[in-house]
Design an enzyme around this catalytic site. Sequence first.
Site, short mmCIF file in Angstrom:
data_model
loop_
_atom_site.label_atom_id
_atom_site.label_comp_id
_atom_site.label_asym_id
_atom_site.label_seq_id
_atom_site.Cartn_x
_atom_site.Cartn_y
_atom_site.Cartn_z
CD GLU A 1 -8.96 -19.70 68.64
OE1 GLU A 1 -10.52 -20.15 69.41
OE2 GLU A 1 -8.18 -19.17 69.34
CG ASP A 8 -8.63 -24.18 73.35
OD1 ASP A 8 -7.13 -24.63 74.25
OD2 ASP A 8 -9.09 -23.95 73.43
CD GLU A 55 -7.80 -20.68 77.53
OE1 GLU A 55 -6.09 -21.44 77.14
OE2 GLU A 55 -8.61 -20.12 77.24
O1 GCW Z 1 -7.82 -21.68 74.53
C1 GCW Z 1 -7.27 -21.11 73.40
C2 GCW Z 1 -7.10 -20.00 74.16
C3 GCW Z 1 -7.26 -18.61 73.20
C4 GCW Z 1 -5.87 -18.96 72.63
C5 GCW Z 1 -6.86 -20.07 71.35
C6 GCW Z 1 -4.58 -20.61 71.20
C7 GCW Z 1 -3.74 -17.27 71.19
O2 GCW Z 1 -8.88 -19.29 74.95
O3 GCW Z 1 -7.34 -17.58 74.01
O4 GCW Z 1 -5.69 -17.74 71.33
O5 GCW Z 1 -6.13 -21.12 72.17
O6 GCW Z 1 -4.78 -22.13 70.84
O7 GCW Z 1 -4.86 -20.22 69.61
#
Ligand code: GCW
Length: 697
Positions: free
Chosen positions: A293, A367, A395
Amino acid sequence: MRLIFCLLVAAASANLLADDGYRLWLRYDPIADTQLRNTYARQLGRLYVEEGTDTTSATLAVTLRELRNGLQGLLGSGMLTGTSEDGKPGLTLARVSDGEVGPEGYRLQQNAGGLRLSASDDAGFLYGTFHLLRLLQTGSSLDGLDNTEEPAKEIRILNHWDNLDGTVERGYAGFSIFDWHTLPEVIDQRYIDYARACASVGINGSVVTNVNANALIFRDDYLDKAAALADVFRPYGIKLYLTARFSAPMELGGLDTADPLDADVIAWWKEKADEIYKRIPDFGGFVVKANSEGQPGPNEYGRTHAQGANTLADALAPHGGIVMWRAFVYGSNPDDDRAAQAYDEFVPLDGQFRDNVLVQVKNGPIDFQPREPFSPLFGATPETPLLLELQITKEYLGQGTHLVGLAPLFAEVLDADTYRGGAGHTVASTVTGLAGVSNVGTDRNWTGHPFNQADWYAFGRLAWEPTLTPEAIYTEWAAMTWSHTAAVQDAVTEMLLASREICVNYMTPLGLAHLMATGHHYGPGPWVANLGRPEWNPAYYHRADSAGIGFDRTATGSNAVAQYAPEVRDRFADPATCPEDLLLWFHHLPWDYQMDSGNTLWTELCLKYQSGVEGTEWLAEKWAALEGEVDAERFTEVSQLLKVQQREAAWWRDASLAYFRSLNGLPLPEGVPEPAHDVEYYKGLRYPYAPGIAPQW
Ligand code: GCW
């Protein structure tokens, strides 16, 4: 008669003083049962220190302060320092060898009408004291007590996704509690209370910066600030860790590369580590998110994750520090199933990491979804120690507004049998420690929703002892946080235990995942199909069309199921044996597929959404019955939030079913109401200011 009754009622509710939740589970209000209070006071009226037991350390100072404050509050009476001539019962502190009680452990034992707390190190006394206070807070008898506890896991750490500008990525409780602007001089009482709360549940590490990292943290002045926090944490047995931005040698050091094999880069990390340890002699180490990311990483230089991790590990090794290298990466092949990527990247690297590197793996392969199978990486890297990463901040599970207790989710993954090396190798048994993404913020009650405190609590308790049941944890938490009354404790526990499944049902039932709207991840967005990478899109995950729904991860599809040990693989690979709650995670099935209930898949899916919504109504009813039994301030706050949850559960159901129905054209079964709006309405909703949104990568 009537008058007397009114007076009694008034007196009873006057005891339920308004409570803003700041004290968390460490409330120490007077124990209502006088007999019990007197018994405790008799047993703990004196403090004795056995010969040879040093109580002068900073940890013992905070331990004794906690003990005195706790007893003063709970019993209404302080503790006297006893001398051996007293002969009166009391609490005796005794330092013993580590052969008797292991590191960080303690033994609490009844002794001549009093108690003996023995430990071989300072942390043991600290944890033993919190245990003792917990026994009092939960009204447990001390008679016949003989309990030895040692933490099952060495690493029990919180990861804060807190940015240096005070915002918190995926934080739903205000801003960061760490005020980098006023550190190092200003030591907010919150830092101390945060450390107390962590220690009370056995958390022994804190990563105070976001994995989406900022190199500035390594600048001298920021390191001084970090050192001030480390000083606050140290007496509470908590080590400070920082996230390391892989390109820091360029951004801060002015180098023109961050190649982990470059001599200047290697020297830069070594020097940086030396500087950190000069300020923070017990610094824990680095957490790294690399090549994920938008975060920089070794792949940019044609190096592997192992080569990247090892350069940082070598810099920390002389000081005893560790690197926690995250497995949340994206594979180089965009056609690879998202669920398969972490395993594909890291299994081939097994054996190539330095001894002080741990790979940190999210609980599921994707995730932090409301439900995922455990990640196939657990147990699959015999030469590389792993950490289990759990997300305490919610989240994808209602964030700061829905009542969703995470202990059942945590326990589900910890208890999952990997079958790596035979039956009985649970995820818990394969990992060296647990990392939890914190849900703490500047909100007065720390976590937004008052019930979110239970997730922080449960994480710590499970990291200490992964075999604790969610029920046992919630019963403790309810007694300490809400009331000494059994009826309240039972109701709170029941609500928490049921709530995660309720949430799964109104968001992503039957193994569906990642159907959240773009950016904020709050509401439903199953129609989203326009994002940059295929695996960022909900449509990629559910694969619904007029014929069916679900992701085929068997041999006829991505075959990600083959990453599990054969026993697990075979169970998941056959829809007949695949647990129903993971069905659409592993299988693409026609809408008229026959479920065990006799319903078609479509009918079952609709009924699951409906039962999730009904579950939120049940939560609200359960809570309403507690009016007058808990303080009005928190009662009202929870009642109001439950209304939000009910409204939004209906939104999830309506938007999801309106969308799926637009694909399959099927009617809704009896008992499931018409969606309030058509699918275009839901598609048009936008929430640009939802809290906790990640910056654009
Ligand atoms: O779940 C995703 C999130 C990001 C997060 C990423 C991660 C810190 O949407 O916000 O970034 O995972 O775990 O690195």
